[in-house]
Scaffold this motif. Structure first.
Motif: not given
Length: 325
Positions: A213-219, A278-282
């Protein structure tokens, strides 16, 4: 079934569980009676567990060096981090294996069958929910977004899958199996994998490959029934667990869509507690990675850790009826 009012809370965990201590202090301040037991070790160190069954009736007692507990008066059971059933240390070979097996099925069976007790979580539900294929299936039914995932022991299928992922692919173990190299414990982290790295060794056992996943950050979302506690995790590593000293955690709001999916997931898996990653995208898409039904949570910021401890104490004291409203 609702917890028995006025009964004791039974905490199943090892002797050095400082996370459990946070909740136990809250329960002590509330004057809620608590009995702590490590079912894998304490029966070899003076604890005695007895259950009686007959037509239309059952009863049981637990005696530790400091407490006596009527098993019918247990209001809730917190399955935290009990030691594995390994048998008495003075035994060896087949004798120890036999004792360990009998303890698993006997002690484990009694403690998982307490009438009227509310479990956080039930040990059998914990075990069932730890299978990553089951997690992915439940997550899909619950409405989460899922990264494309392949579980296989076919090297060719693995190469084709990883080559097809435009953003790259990662490998992660299906279980954190104990592993040592030169006597040192090793941890298998989530890592990038390329098609040319995949060889015949994949055929030895199933491997989990997933689109990166091209993530911006994790949660991390810690769910205690219907109460959700979320932190955003900013880390320089693909797997933030690898160097936790470098990560930054800040509280974050859970989108309604994700909150509804969390509730559906817990209901499907019959869990009262879950630690969701979770991996959160931009663009703000939350991709489900996994749910640890017994995940650690005391590493989060103090305010979040304290709120989770209070929520678990509420659940153990009152059961689900009051705490989920």
């Amino acid at each position: 079934m609702a917890a028995a009012p006025g009964g004791s809370v039974l905490v199943l965990t090892g002797p050095d569980d400082v996370t459990a201590d946070l909740v136990l202090r809250i329960l002590a301040n509330r004057r809620v009676p608590v009995v702590r037991l490590d079912p894998g070790r304490d029966p070899h160190e003076g604890a005695a567990l007895t259950a009686r069954y007959r037509t239309g009736d059952r009863s049981g007692t637990l005696r530790t060096p400091s407490r006596a507990l009527d098993l019918d008066q247990v209001r809730s059971v917190w399955t935290r981090r009990p030691s594995p059933f390994e048998g008495p240390p003075e035994l060896s070979g087949q004798e120890r294996e036999f004792a360990a097996s009998q303890s698993f099925w006997g002690v484990g069976g009694i403690l998982a069958s307490l009438p009227g007790a509310h479990y956080v979580n039930h040990p059998w539900r914990n075990r069932a929910a730890e299978y990553k294929p089951a997690q992915l299936a439940a997550a899909g039914r619950s409405g989460f977004l899922l990264p494309s995932t392949l579980i296989t022991n076919d090297p060719e299928q693995a190469r084709e899958f990883t080559a097809a992922q435009a953003g790259g692919a990662v490998y992660k173990p299906l279980w954190n199996t104990r592993y040592q190299a030169d006597g040192e414990a090793q941890q298998v982290w989530v890592r990038e994998v390329r098609p040319y790295e995949i060889n015949a060794a994949v055929a030895v056992c199933p491997h989990l490959f997933q689109a990166r996943v091209d993530k911006a950050y994790d949660v991390r979302v810690t769910a205690v029934g219907g109460r959700l506690f979320a932190v955003r995790i900013d880390s320089p590593d693909l797997d933030w667990r690898q160097r936790q000293s470098l990560m930054e955690c800040t509280p974050i709001t859970v989108p309604d869509r994700v909150a509804h999916a969390v509730a559906a997931y817990l209901d499907q898996c019959q869990l009262a507690f879950g630690a969701f990653d979770f991996a959160v995208t931009r663009t703000g898409d939350w991709y489900f990675l996994e749910c640890n039904p017994n995940g650690q949570w005391a590493w989060q910021p103090d305010a979040v850790t304290g709120a989770i401890a209070e929520a678990i104490a509420d659940r153990l004291e009152h059961g689900p009826d009051l705490t989920d409203r």
